[in-house]
Design a protein around this motif. Sequence first.
Motif, PDB file in Angstrom:
ATOM      1  N   LEU A  88      10.288  -1.536   3.428  1.00 53.45           N
ATOM      2  CA  LEU A  88       9.579  -1.174   4.658  1.00 53.45           C
ATOM      3  C   LEU A  88      10.262  -0.012   5.392  1.00 53.45           C
ATOM      4  O   LEU A  88       9.609   0.852   5.955  1.00 53.45           O
ATOM      5  N   ALA A  89      11.595  -0.017   5.376  1.00 57.39           N
ATOM      6  CA  ALA A  89      12.325   1.001   6.140  1.00 57.39           C
ATOM      7  C   ALA A  89      12.511   2.303   5.369  1.00 57.39           C
ATOM      8  O   ALA A  89      12.787   3.348   5.979  1.00 57.39           O
ATOM      9  N   SER A  90      12.343   2.264   4.036  1.00 60.58           N
ATOM     10  CA  SER A  90      12.688   3.440   3.223  1.00 60.58           C
ATOM     11  C   SER A  90      11.910   4.714   3.538  1.00 60.58           C
ATOM     12  O   SER A  90      12.482   5.794   3.445  1.00 60.58           O
ATOM     13  N   PRO A  91      10.634   4.664   3.935  1.00 57.92           N
ATOM     14  CA  PRO A  91       9.973   5.942   4.250  1.00 57.92           C
ATOM     15  C   PRO A  91      10.633   6.684   5.404  1.00 57.92           C
ATOM     16  O   PRO A  91      10.558   7.903   5.482  1.00 57.92           O
ATOM     17  N   VAL A  92      11.287   5.955   6.284  1.00 54.55           N
ATOM     18  CA  VAL A  92      11.938   6.602   7.424  1.00 54.55           C
ATOM     19  C   VAL A  92      13.420   6.854   7.133  1.00 54.55           C
ATOM     20  O   VAL A  92      13.932   7.961   7.347  1.00 54.55           O
ATOM     21  N   LEU A  93      14.099   5.837   6.637  1.00 57.42           N
ATOM     22  CA  LEU A  93      15.559   5.930   6.501  1.00 57.42           C
ATOM     23  C   LEU A  93      16.022   6.339   5.104  1.00 57.42           C
ATOM     24  O   LEU A  93      17.200   6.634   4.915  1.00 57.42           O
TER      25      LEU A  93
END
Lengths: 163, 217
Positions: A88-93
């Motif tokens: 879930l966080a990978s597109p941003v982080l």
Amino acid sequence: MATVLGRPGARASRSDRQSGDRRPQSNDGSSSGRRLLFKAGDFAFLVCVGAATTVVAHLVHQLGWTFVPTCLLGMVAAMIVQTLLAVLASPVLGSIECMVPSMFVAMASPMVVCGIHLSGQEPTRSMGIVIGTVVAVGMFVFVQWYGRSCIAMLRNDIAKASN
Amino acid sequence: MSTVWDFRARFYDVCEASDLRRGSSKKALFRDMRGRILFVGVGTGMDIPHFPAGRTIVGIDISEKMLRKARPRARAYSGRMVLLRADAQNLKFPDNSFDTLVTSCTMCSVPDPVRAFREYHRVLRPGGRLLMFEHVRSRNCLLGLSLDMMTLWTRLSGTEMNRDTVSNARTAGFRITSIASVFLDIILSVRATKGATTQNESPTLPSNSVHPSPFTP
């Protein structure tokens, strides 16, 4: 002349300056504000993973099974939760930036919960969240420190290869 | 191998949506693309927006479905871009065809990375540049262990998270000129050169060649 470019804002080594290498020492064109935001994001993400995985391990211990299956199930459940949060966080982080440090957090914090149960004590859910947060903060500090030491390490590698 | 990547092409852009964080580092690396450029592992073309304008680039990938997704991005590129289906381990280009060879998160997925690097060495002209944006195994035991564990399942989809790509490039004869840390010692931005060689390098096409140099008139 071999150069190692590293942490944004890192100063040029003496040999680089002497060689007239004018290449910027940061390979990252991002601003310091942007970097700070990513650091804040990394920190928040690790704390989320630490808290969530510890609570999951704690809930599995509430099932009342024997110790070994409980620990195994708790670890597997924690890894699943960590993977989902990282996706879930990978597109941003960033995928690797999320996945690698949080994997260690997701292994270590449930282990602490299991260790407490092994010692015969019953940690509360809030205690689990505190444990997860402490492990996450520890990992965040480690990542920051290791990020700085990587620059010197890579510089040494290049220097050795040049000799 | 191409079947795996044809399958992954469907959701590749979602899984690899790390551009927000890594985009500026890629852009800085790709700024060094000069002359005749070969981009190995172009995938769905997510890196194309980071290419400097006005270059002539040959992009290759093993998956036709990946290339199909990359074509609109290649058409939108402000320079000239040709996309071809090819295997990094068996490049069908003549020796010394390119001035710059670029990879971006490619070397984790090539079955035999040293063989691929030897091919890169062959197709690059003496003094040509190799630019790599790659992830490798961390030398730290905790992080390295995490990457080893991740490899247990990423290997199923054709990706090895724990390779020593810099050493592999050295083994194939490249001289590493700079290494930038993008994320710890895991994601690296690497520049290397092919040293001038004293061997007689044949400028002829290999017998199994199907791709003549795209730069010859």
